[in-house]
Scaffold this active site. Structure first.
Site, PDB file in Angstrom:
ATOM      1  N   GLY A  45    -119.566 120.573 -11.033  1.00 54.61           N
ATOM      2  CA  GLY A  45    -119.501 119.797 -12.668  1.00 54.61           C
ATOM      3  C   GLY A  45    -117.849 119.295 -12.711  1.00 54.61           C
ATOM      4  O   GLY A  45    -117.057 119.896 -11.483  1.00 54.61           O
ATOM      5  N   VAL A  47    -116.876 116.678 -12.092  1.00 53.02           N
ATOM      6  CA  VAL A  47    -116.453 115.258 -10.248  1.00 53.02           C
ATOM      7  C   VAL A  47    -116.676 114.035 -10.984  1.00 53.02           C
ATOM      8  O   VAL A  47    -116.722 113.232 -10.153  1.00 53.02           O
ATOM      9  CB  VAL A  47    -117.528 115.881  -9.571  1.00 53.02           C
ATOM     10  CG1 VAL A  47    -116.712 117.375  -8.567  1.00 53.02           C
ATOM     11  CG2 VAL A  47    -119.158 115.582  -9.478  1.00 53.02           C
ATOM     12  N   GLY A  48    -117.361 113.217 -11.710  1.00 54.66           N
ATOM     13  CA  GLY A  48    -117.841 111.999 -11.693  1.00 54.66           C
ATOM     14  C   GLY A  48    -119.447 111.546 -11.776  1.00 54.66           C
ATOM     15  O   GLY A  48    -119.058 110.764 -11.634  1.00 54.66           O
ATOM     16  N   LYS A  49    -120.133 112.757 -12.130  1.00 54.21           N
ATOM     17  CA  LYS A  49    -121.382 112.544 -12.228  1.00 54.21           C
ATOM     18  C   LYS A  49    -121.857 111.413 -13.188  1.00 54.21           C
ATOM     19  O   LYS A  49    -122.617 110.171 -13.197  1.00 54.21           O
ATOM     20  CB  LYS A  49    -122.260 113.633 -11.706  1.00 54.21           C
ATOM     21  CG  LYS A  49    -122.347 114.346 -11.165  1.00 54.21           C
ATOM     22  CD  LYS A  49    -123.052 115.825 -11.285  1.00 54.21           C
ATOM     23  CE  LYS A  49    -123.319 115.988 -12.523  1.00 54.21           C
ATOM     24  NZ  LYS A  49    -121.955 116.666 -12.608  1.00 54.21           N
ATOM     25  N   THR A  50    -121.212 111.571 -14.303  1.00 53.26           N
ATOM     26  CA  THR A  50    -122.080 110.843 -15.745  1.00 53.26           C
ATOM     27  C   THR A  50    -121.134 109.534 -15.160  1.00 53.26           C
ATOM     28  O   THR A  50    -122.170 108.107 -15.883  1.00 53.26           O
ATOM     29  CB  THR A  50    -121.870 111.035 -16.977  1.00 53.26           C
ATOM     30  OG1 THR A  50    -122.081 112.024 -17.148  1.00 53.26           O
ATOM     31  CG2 THR A  50    -121.778 110.371 -17.752  1.00 53.26           C
ATOM     32  N   ASP A  73    -128.247 116.743 -17.903  1.00 45.35           N
ATOM     33  CA  ASP A  73    -127.291 117.199 -17.728  1.00 45.35           C
ATOM     34  C   ASP A  73    -127.443 117.423 -19.801  1.00 45.35           C
ATOM     35  O   ASP A  73    -127.241 116.993 -20.566  1.00 45.35           O
ATOM     36  CB  ASP A  73    -126.457 116.887 -17.518  1.00 45.35           C
ATOM     37  CG  ASP A  73    -124.906 117.771 -17.861  1.00 45.35           C
ATOM     38  OD1 ASP A  73    -125.237 118.738 -18.059  1.00 45.35           O
ATOM     39  OD2 ASP A  73    -123.713 117.564 -17.110  1.00 45.35           O
ATOM     40  N   GLU A 244    -111.803 118.321  -3.096  1.00 48.61           N
ATOM     41  CA  GLU A 244    -111.580 119.553  -2.852  1.00 48.61           C
ATOM     42  C   GLU A 244    -112.419 120.430  -2.686  1.00 48.61           C
ATOM     43  O   GLU A 244    -113.452 120.395  -2.127  1.00 48.61           O
ATOM     44  CB  GLU A 244    -111.472 119.501  -4.312  1.00 48.61           C
ATOM     45  CG  GLU A 244    -110.353 119.428  -4.999  1.00 48.61           C
ATOM     46  CD  GLU A 244    -110.047 119.268  -6.729  1.00 48.61           C
ATOM     47  OE1 GLU A 244    -110.926 119.957  -6.955  1.00 48.61           O
ATOM     48  OE2 GLU A 244    -109.020 118.240  -7.103  1.00 48.61           O
ATOM     49  N   ASN A 271    -115.136 111.107  -5.084  1.00 47.07           N
ATOM     50  CA  ASN A 271    -114.495 110.322  -6.984  1.00 47.07           C
ATOM     51  C   ASN A 271    -112.937 110.766  -6.549  1.00 47.07           C
ATOM     52  O   ASN A 271    -112.202 111.965  -5.666  1.00 47.07           O
ATOM     53  CB  ASN A 271    -114.506 110.600  -7.928  1.00 47.07           C
ATOM     54  CG  ASN A 271    -115.664 109.896  -8.578  1.00 47.07           C
ATOM     55  OD1 ASN A 271    -116.037 108.477  -7.994  1.00 47.07           O
ATOM     56  ND2 ASN A 271    -116.976 110.122  -8.962  1.00 47.07           N
TER      57      ASN A 271
END
Length: 374
Positions: A45, A47-50, A73, A244, A271
């Site tokens: 969650g 991390v820029g999936k969308t 989602d 990270e 990202n």
């Protein structure tokens, strides 16, 4: 040994075997692949999936006849990304004539648009099935959903999935369905004589036959869905992460699970990467020399304060790059030989609106060297 220690060890071992030969660092091959029907985009969650899934869909709309962006989602960020309200029905995205979006709930609900046509007898079977196979309710709903999606006439469907744990459950549903429905089919065979005897005493013969037909239909559907999932020509998974620890750790877990399930995955989008600047250091000696030449005390103090703040910003920047480089190195060592690793820059503002998404999508086509701090 903890999971974190295991990952650390695997990273060290992989590093020793790393070969300099690498895949392209962009998504061009994915976007140009005309055989793909389903593209799943997932990861931890936040991390820029969308953003990534929307950008992939925008690029595919330039190459394919019709594209559906489908959000599974529960947060449904696609509406926010495009500044346009979407529902559980395909809606044309503004400014496009071939790109659609819909947001659906993959959890079992009486209100879902994709629910089973149940009967009283089926309602009596479900509680027993739920006890034997936890999660079968969601799996049944998912099967109906995927069958409905499969019948939609889109060239390609991009799935904007929920965070990793939810996505792994989603991908496990076909196998769960296969086991549960196989159990029911075997049960029917074992009780065939008893059921035939019951038919002569009840008026439920048509209902029983209807249930068996439904079970066989669902079983065939689950086999078909699993076959599609495991066909690399039709289905692939794009992993999204940030440099990270927790994100890299979840990416490794996700890739291992995808491998176990024989689901194709050969693209990773990283990202929020801090890239090197043209000039990365403040020449303190030069600045001190300039400071001595300034006669006005007030200007001197202002200049001195500016130099100090710039130096502090530089320290933060270098620290950030060093920390990211640690995980970028791990990503490169783990996946550089088998994946297209695409590094996307840390941007000044969030990606919202079609223009920003389009700009971001163009960057997915650019080859960028993984920026390891030296």
């Amino acid at each position: 040994m903890s999971d974190a220690d295991s990952l650390s060890c695997s990273l060290t071992l992989e590093s020793d075997e790393y070969d300099e030969e690498e895949y392209d660092t962009n998504l061009s091959k994915l976007l140009e692949n005309k055989t793909l029907n389903w593209i799943f985009v997932g990861g931890k969650g936040g991390v820029g999936k969308t953003t990534t899934s929307c950008s992939i869909a925008v690029q595919l709309a330039k190459r394919r006849e019709s594209v559906l962006l489908l959000s599974t989602d529960p947060a449904h960020n696609t509406s926010d990304a495009f500044n346009q309200k979407f529902t559980n029905q395909p809606t044309l995205i503004n400014s496009f004539d071939n790109l659609y979006c819909m947001e659906i709930d993959t959890t079992y609900s009486e209100n879902t648009a994709f629910k089973l046509n149940k009967t009283e007898f089926f309602d009596n079977i479900i509680p027993e099935l739920l006890q034997s196979f936890p999660g079968i309710d969601e799996a049944l709903c998912f099967a109906e959903l995927m069958q409905s999606i499969k019948n939609m006439k889109y060239s390609v469907i991009v799935f904007d999935t929920a965070p990793t744990g939810h996505t792994l459950r989603l991908l496990a549903f076909p196998e769960l369905l296969k086991k549960a429905l196989g159990y029911l089919i075997n049960l029917r065979e074992k009780l065939k004589g008893t059921l035939n005897m019951l038919k002569s005493f009840t008026n439920n013969e048509m209902e029983l036959e209807g249930i068996y037909e439904k079970i066989n239909h669902l079983n065939a559907m689950s086999i078909s869905i699993q076959s599609n999932f495991q066909n690399p020509l039709k289905t692939t998974f794009v992993c999204v992460c940030i440099p990270e620890f927790l994100s890299v750790y979840e990416t490794e877990r996700l890739i291992q699970e995808l491998t176990k399930k024989n689901i194709s995955c050969y693209n990773i989008v990283v990202n929020q990467v801090v890239f090197p600047l043209d000039s990365m250091t403040v020449d303190v000696a030069h600045c001190e020399g300039l400071l001595k030449q300034i006669k006005d005390k007030q200007v001197q103090e202002s200049f001195s304060s500016l130099v100090q703040k710039t130096k502090e910003l530089e320290d933060v920047y270098i620290s950030r790059r060093k920390l990211q480089s640690k995980y970028l190195t791990q990503i490169k060592n783990l996946y550089g030989n088998d994946f297209h690793i695409v590094c996307m820059p840390q941007l000044k503002s969030e990606i919202r609106g079609l223009q920003n998404i389009s700009n971001f999508s163009e960057m997915l086509l650019e080859s960028k060297e993984i920026p390891i701090y030296r």
